[in-house]
Enzyme design. Sequence first.
Site, short mmCIF file in Angstrom:
data_model
loop_
_atom_site.label_atom_id
_atom_site.label_comp_id
_atom_site.label_asym_id
_atom_site.label_seq_id
_atom_site.Cartn_x
_atom_site.Cartn_y
_atom_site.Cartn_z
CG ASN A 34 -2.30 -3.62 -0.31
OD1 ASN A 34 -2.25 -3.21 0.84
ND2 ASN A 34 -1.22 -3.68 -1.08
CB VAL A 43 -2.63 2.62 -9.73
CG1 VAL A 43 -3.67 2.08 -8.78
CG2 VAL A 43 -2.65 4.14 -9.71
CG ASP A 44 -1.09 0.24 -3.46
OD1 ASP A 44 -0.86 1.34 -2.91
OD2 ASP A 44 -1.25 -0.81 -2.82
CB THR A 128 -10.23 -2.69 -13.54
OG1 THR A 128 -9.34 -1.56 -13.62
CG2 THR A 128 -11.63 -2.24 -13.19
N GLY A 129 -7.30 -4.04 -12.17
CA GLY A 129 -5.99 -4.56 -12.52
C GLY A 129 -5.82 -5.95 -11.94
#
Length: 182
Positions: A34, A43-44, A128-129
């Site tokens: 972000n 994933v972050d 895409t999440g």
Amino acid sequence: MATRHSARRKDAQLDIVVGDITRLALDAIVNAANATLRGGGGVDGAIHRAAGPGLLTECRAFGGCETGDAKMTLGYGLPARHVIHAVGPVWRGGGADEDALLSACYRRAIVLAAEHGLKSIAFPAISTGIYGFPAARAAPLAVGAVLEALDAHGSLSHVVFCCFSEGSAAHHHDAFRHHGLL
């Protein structure tokens, strides 16, 4: 983590795998970050948890990152030596330059890798999440941007598209076919 699809292009091997990007021992993994670069969900969050607190400390020093851009840090507790934090766009229906911004963050990650002499990199399916970018639309943009950047900055010899699901891998497979890799 088994390779689902593989293609060779010029001097680069391109693979599609389904699995956990935090387990890949490459020169760099890309974080779907972000704009604050301070961790988050998906994933972050997984990358920040696996890397440990040093990653957050280094990210704070950047003061954030614009959408479509990327910043590079060390990998800390990850098997990857570096993390490239690429900020993709939030999907707003397609009329807010989302395609260009998504492509830009993939290209910028390749440029950073090339500038630092890296040879291998893995990308998640950026935006895409939780950011809601349609996966079927994102995959050909991602593959196209990576191929374009490899043409301009050809130092990488291995690129992995690390997908979180079989469905995401299928979209990347279709993108490989669309771009003449299969």
